[in-house]
Motif scaffolding. Structure first.
Motif, PDB file in Angstrom:
ATOM      1  N   MET A   1      39.741  53.446  47.398  1.00 14.80           N
ATOM      2  CA  MET A   1      38.653  52.709  47.706  1.00 14.80           C
ATOM      3  C   MET A   1      37.689  53.308  48.820  1.00 14.80           C
ATOM      4  SD  MET A   1      37.856  50.205  45.491  1.00 14.80           S
ATOM      5  CE  MET A   1      36.826  49.143  46.446  1.00 14.80           C
TER       6      MET A   1
ATOM      7  N   TRP B   1      33.243  49.287  51.137  1.00 17.53           N
ATOM      8  CA  TRP B   1      33.689  48.172  50.492  1.00 17.53           C
ATOM      9  C   TRP B   1      34.023  47.051  50.869  1.00 17.53           C
ATOM     10  CZ3 TRP B   1      38.570  46.123  50.231  1.00 17.53           C
ATOM     11  CH2 TRP B   1      39.601  46.893  50.656  1.00 17.53           C
TER      12      TRP B   1
ATOM     13  N   HIS C   1      47.446  46.025  44.725  1.00 18.38           N
ATOM     14  CA  HIS C   1      46.599  46.400  45.880  1.00 18.38           C
ATOM     15  C   HIS C   1      47.341  46.765  47.121  1.00 18.38           C
ATOM     16  CE1 HIS C   1      44.178  43.055  43.887  1.00 18.38           C
ATOM     17  NE2 HIS C   1      43.325  43.933  44.401  1.00 18.38           N
TER      18      HIS C   1
ATOM     19  N   MET D   1      40.063  38.584  42.113  1.00 25.44           N
ATOM     20  CA  MET D   1      39.736  39.330  43.527  1.00 25.44           C
ATOM     21  C   MET D   1      39.786  38.009  44.349  1.00 25.44           C
ATOM     22  SD  MET D   1      37.559  42.420  43.067  1.00 25.44           S
ATOM     23  CE  MET D   1      36.371  41.668  42.103  1.00 25.44           C
TER      24      MET D   1
ATOM     25  N   HIS E   1      36.034  48.486  42.263  1.00 28.24           N
ATOM     26  CA  HIS E   1      37.307  47.664  42.277  1.00 28.24           C
ATOM     27  C   HIS E   1      38.190  47.905  41.056  1.00 28.24           C
ATOM     28  CE1 HIS E   1      39.989  44.432  44.478  1.00 28.24           C
ATOM     29  NE2 HIS E   1      40.295  44.562  43.414  1.00 28.24           N
TER      30      HIS E   1
END
Length: 256
Positions: A231, A238, A223, A1, A213
């Motif tokens: 999310m 987040w 993503h 990430m 995640h």
């Protein structure tokens, strides 16, 4: 990430093989990886702010260059933040050193013992490590990371019970290992999640963010907008948790 920005491409991507190249934009080297995706994703990675773009196959270098230029100020802010970020010096695992667990700083107290060995927290200030007299630095480090891994594993059932119903997924297997490039990873086909043992040092809110995640990636591997929508529903704060994680101390190791 990583710290990530998304720029919408003008049309759908087309099928083809993945390719990689480098671009120089505003004095910054940008790694460009072309994939069969719809949108361009731009990331800035610790420790020194490496810039990477995942671009649709149909976009040429000029289109990618323009997308990067449009985010150049943001890229430079993120790179400056990484360069200013505090890093731990190499740990020697001797008494008096600072070590972290779940976001709290502890002083290490190494006690040589002929009895049971192991690690425990003593109040809110001390991390007690009992070792044999001949235990060297590397063995002490291995002991600490085994303790970190055990601490993360103990939380797996609670995380599963809390987040699986909210996200609508079941994790078949949880694992912990030390990783130099990411906080977590997953295998959607096997429904397996890996967590970096370094996470044991971070605040619980940050650890839980990584857990969620990766669980969301079991539903949506990319993503993309759908990932962000899931999310947002599951963990509305987040982005703040991600920022806190990126501001936390980096280990002395090289992160790529």
């Amino acid at each position: 990430m990583s710290t990530e920005s998304r720029v919408r491409a003008s049309a759908d991507g087309s099928a083809g093989s993945v390719s990689a190249s480098l671009l120089e934009v505003g004095g910054i080297s940008v790694e460009v990886v072309r994939k069969d995706i719809k949108h361009l994703h731009l990331g800035v990675y610790p420790p020194e702010g490496r810039v990477r773009v995942a671009a649709p196959l149909r976009l040429d270098d000029e289109a990618v260059r323009l997308a990067v230029i449009s985010r150049l100020a943001w890229i430079r802010r993120k790179r400056d933040g990484f360069l200013k970020q505090e890093r731990q010096s190499r740990r020697e695992f001797v008494s008096g050193e600072s070590h972290y667990f779940e976001g709290r700083r502890y002083r290490l107290d190494v006690i040589e013992s002929s009895g049971p060995t192991g690690i425990r927290l003593r109040g809110n200030a001390w991390m007690e490590m009992r070792v044999r007299s001949a235990t060297g630095r590397d063995a002490r480090e291995a002991m600490l990371y085994a303790w970190y891994r055990a601490g993360l594993r103990e939380r797996f059932p609670a995380w599963a019970a809390k987040w699986e119903p909210r996200i609508g997924v079941r994790v078949a297997e949880w694992r912990v290992r030390r990783m130099k490039t990411r906080w977590g990873t997953c295998n959607p086909a096997a429904r397996r999640i890996w967590l970096n043992s370094e996470l044991a040092k971070k605040p619980l809110s940050c650890i839980e963010y990584v857990v969620v995640h990766e669980m969301v990636h079991l539903v949506e591997p990319s993503h993309n907008e759908r990932f962000r929508e899931i999310m947002d529903r599951a963990m509305p704060d987040w982005p703040q948790r991600a920022d806190e994680l990126n501001r936390a101390h980096l280990p002395d190791e090289e992160w790529r």
